[in-house]
Design an enzyme around this catalytic site. Structure first.
Site, mmCIF file in Angstrom:
data_model
loop_
_atom_site.group_PDB
_atom_site.id
_atom_site.type_symbol
_atom_site.label_atom_id
_atom_site.label_comp_id
_atom_site.label_asym_id
_atom_site.label_seq_id
_atom_site.Cartn_x
_atom_site.Cartn_y
_atom_site.Cartn_z
ATOM 1 N N SER A 1 0.732 -1.216 -0.057
ATOM 2 C CA SER A 1 0.043 0.049 -0.173
ATOM 3 C C SER A 1 0.850 1.183 -0.070
ATOM 4 C CB SER A 1 -0.977 0.049 1.286
ATOM 5 O OG SER A 1 -1.500 1.358 1.263
ATOM 6 N N TYR B 1 -2.014 0.491 11.077
ATOM 7 C CA TYR B 1 -2.297 0.024 9.913
ATOM 8 C C TYR B 1 -0.882 0.074 8.849
ATOM 9 C CZ TYR B 1 -3.937 -0.798 5.219
ATOM 10 O OH TYR B 1 -4.077 -1.225 3.718
#
Length: 326
Positions: free
Chosen positions: A129, A153
């Site tokens: 990501s 995250y």
């Protein structure tokens, strides 16, 4: 794409937003598809559409090594797309341990199973990501930058990324890493995300709720474009320019949250519903966008849809589902 007719493909996280789109494309190309899913979520587009019945299903947690090994060995998997992860930033903040278990343990389990069964697995694509880069002053992100997440995250994706690099460079696992921006499109039922949440609010003639101050800057990628990018990377893994490499993928046209909400307003023909700005977001990076020139130079990848075009298709999908549920 004809090559996919001879391939046996494992997709982890197959019932998620990108997984559902990827499975659909793989089936259309004639691949034999194995789906690793944790929960039978009837709202998932993969299940709701019936596509799941055209695949082989392995039920279990990505944290369980034996489950992954069974999916690879029992179905003689030669290609793996690792998408399974806890993907909601807010959930990661509330439950970091569960996030680390799924995103970190799940990733090294998957990678090690691919290492052990290298006689079967010929290509692996790892979903990282843009969040893996963390908070930096010099944007856009490019692949030469270190991954250095700080929040739960982001850290989980940095670890996934580094683990993949370890298995590529130490154990020669044939993999590549994809670092995409914010992926949106039909099938996303995580209402805390800005695009589905705004569409749902406007459909109900309610003002959208923004957790941020509206000025956060992001890349937005249509889900089918992301799925095609994953397939393209997998197809090119025999190339030394691709194997072991990381690739950013984004539109090179970042938008603020307020700009996204305004565009959704235009697409839906709504007016007078200004967003409620809570400015309460925690553990989120202010600005994130990608330099995707490497993906274009080596893979020929460009997003196929503008934000406006992607939102037209997305809004149509949600409006149809809302009408069906009414």
């Amino acid at each position: 794409m004809n090559l996919w007719r001879s391939r046996r493909v494992l997709v982890t996280g197959a019932s998620g937003l990108v997984g559902s789109s990827l499975v659909n494309t793989l089936l259309n190309e004639g691949a034999y598809v194995v789906c690793l899913i944790r929960d039978w979520d009837t709202q998932s587009e993969l299940i709701r559409s019936g596509l799941i019945h055209e695949t082989q299903v392995v039920s279990g947690d990505i944290e369980d090594y034996a489950t992954i090994e069974r999916a690879i060995v029992s179905y003689e998997t030669d290609t793996v797309f690792h998408l399974a992860a806890q993907t909601i930033v807010g959930n990661a903040l509330r439950a970091p341990r569960a996030t680390f278990e799924s995103n970190i343990r799940g990733s090294y389990n998957l990678l090690d199973a691919c290492r052990v069964h290298s006689d079967l697995v010929r290509r692996v694509v790892i979903a990282s990501s843009d969040k893996a880069y963390g908070d930096v002053d010099d944007l856009p992100y490019d692949e030469s930058m270190p991954v250095s997440g700080r929040h739960p995250y982001d850290v989980s994706k940095s670890c996934t990324d580094l683990l993949a690099q370890t298995y590529a460079h130490t154990y020669a696992v044939p993999l590549a890493i994809m670092r995409c921006g914010n992926i949106y499109g039909p099938g996303d039922l995580n209402w805390s995300r800005i695009i589905p949440g705004t569409i749902k609010s406007l459909f109900r003639n309610e003002a959208p709720i923004l957790r941020s101050n509206g000025k956060f800057l992001r890349d937005y990628i249509y889900v089918d474009d992301a799925a095609l990018a994953y397939l393209t990377v997998a197809d090119r893994l025999d190339s030394s320019a691709v194997r072991g490499e990381a690739f950013n993928f984004g539109p090179s046209s970042p938008k603020t949250v307020l700009e996204v909400v305004h565009t959704i307003n235009q697409v839906m023909g709504k007016s007078g519903l200004d967003p409620v700005i809570q400015d309460s977001a925690r553990a989120e990076i202010q600005d994130q966008f990608l330099d995707s020139s490497k993906a274009y130079r080596i893979l020929g990848l460009l997003p196929g849809r503008s934000l406006e075009a992607g939102l037209v298709e997305t809004v149509e999908w949600y409006e149809q589902r809302f009408m069906e549920a009414a």
